[in-house]
Design an enzyme around this catalytic site. Structure first.
Site, PDB file in Angstrom:
ATOM      1  N   HIS A   1     -27.182  33.001  29.294  1.00 24.12           N
ATOM      2  CA  HIS A   1     -27.052  31.692  30.157  1.00 24.12           C
ATOM      3  C   HIS A   1     -27.369  30.062  29.436  1.00 24.12           C
ATOM      4  O   HIS A   1     -28.689  30.073  29.204  1.00 24.12           O
ATOM      5  CB  HIS A   1     -27.968  32.068  30.990  1.00 24.12           C
TER       6      HIS A   1
ATOM      7  N   HIS B   1     -23.889  22.014  29.654  1.00 26.27           N
ATOM      8  CA  HIS B   1     -24.139  22.380  31.119  1.00 26.27           C
ATOM      9  C   HIS B   1     -23.438  21.394  32.398  1.00 26.27           C
ATOM     10  O   HIS B   1     -22.889  21.650  33.108  1.00 26.27           O
ATOM     11  CB  HIS B   1     -25.387  22.675  31.820  1.00 26.27           C
TER      12      HIS B   1
END
Length: 329
Positions: free
Chosen positions: A28, A70
């Site tokens: 991630h 992100h």
């Protein structure tokens, strides 16, 4: 010593698990538990720690270059406020789309903080090294070259961020991402790559209008998050999951959508998704942010043995890789 209610619930849940099947370990934002997220260094560490796939969240620069961040904002992961204080919008935020790639490359990436400047995960990276923003193509090249040199096939897992917002700003992020994938021969269902998005309408557009052949994943949020116009409550119903299976290969749900966090009882979403023919890759396992009364072993047992998820996003690649390897022995 008395077991906690959560531990007892976990023991009951795990009593009937079936045979082990290796799930995917998805890094991630790279190895973000150890190094600032989405940097080339974080990606390299995730590769070294044995991830099966490495995630790249993609936004667009002012000059149309896909970069790996992100958020559409810069202020919580870079020093943009110090270097370009005059470039904030009226809402007080700094947007990647307002900066050229050359300008973005002058920024230093740091461990994620709040808008007030407090580090979100206090025990994570605390240094001051000069990490920088990577382009999507730089990360594709890095992983491809590491694969070549080490004889691996570690995959890509890009997310198209905020496509509706980008289009409101006059930028078609999906077209840019697909052009990049095709340039590198990655728009291929047989390749080690998934493309994910929170926006169901955009996922359908990718498949039908833009002709995407790559494997697609529908991310599932909560309606009050404001991630997209998608009705995530409706999308989790059996009927909508079957409809989704005609477009995508899987779903990426938030872990609390799979299990009641008070009782640790399954919600049935994994079962419904599997019945519709969809893989399930939930987010995010963080060993430094587990529910009270649950350790890493218990959490991973629940996700993999009882719920039988097909993959897992994690900030701590090594923890999940070690778990999966131990179970396979």
């Amino acid at each position: 010593m008395k077991k906690s209610i959560l531990s007892l619930a976990l023991c009951a849940l795990l009593s009937s698990h079936l045979a082990w099947a290796d799930p995917l370990v998805i890094a991630h934002r790279g190895a973000s538990g150890y190094l600032p997220e989405h940097t080339m260094e974080s990606t390299t560490l995730a590769f070294a720690l044995g991830a099966d796939f490495i995630e790249q969240d993609v936004v667009i620069s002012k000059d149309g270059v896909p970069v790996v961040l992100h958020d559409i904002h810069l202020d919580t992961v870079t020093d943009v406020a110090a270097k370009f204080p005059q470039r904030m919008r009226d809402d007080g935020r700094f947007y990647a789309l307002d900066f050229t790639l050359a300008e973005l490359k002058t920024l230093t990436v740091h461990e994620r903080s709040t808008t007030e400047g407090k580090q979100v995960f206090k025990q994570r990276y605390q240094g001051n090294a000069q990490f920088s923003i990577a382009t999507f193509e730089e990360q594709i090249e890095l992983i491809s070259q590491l694969n070549r040199q080490f004889g691996k096939n570690i995959g890509f897992y890009p997310e198209i961020k905020s496509p509706a917002w980008h289009r409101e700003q006059g930028v078609d992020i999906s077209k840019i991402v697909m052009k990049t994938l095709r340039k590198h021969d990655l728009d291929d269902a047989e390749k080690a790559i998934y493309v994910q998005c929170f926006d169901y309408a955009e996922l359908k557009r990718l498949r039908h209008e833009l002709g995407a052949k790559v494997k697609l994943i529908q991310l599932l949020g909560e309606n009050d998050w404001g991630e997209s116009p998608t009705d995530y409550d409706e999308l989790r119903t059996p009927e909508k999951l079957k409809e989704l299976a005609a477009v995508a290969q899987g779903i990426g749900p938030w872990i609390p959508q799979l299990v009641n966090m008070q009782t640790m009882q399954p919600t049935g979403l994994v079962k419904r998704a599997h019945e519709a023919g969809l893989d399930v890759h939930p987010y995010t396992f963080r060993q430094d942010a587990l529910p009270q009364g649950i350790n890493s072993q218990q959490a991973l047992d629940l996700l993999f043995k009882q719920l039988k998820v097909d993959g897992l996003f994690t900030d701590f690649t090594d923890t999940v890789v070690n778990y999966v390897n131990a179970q396979a022995q």
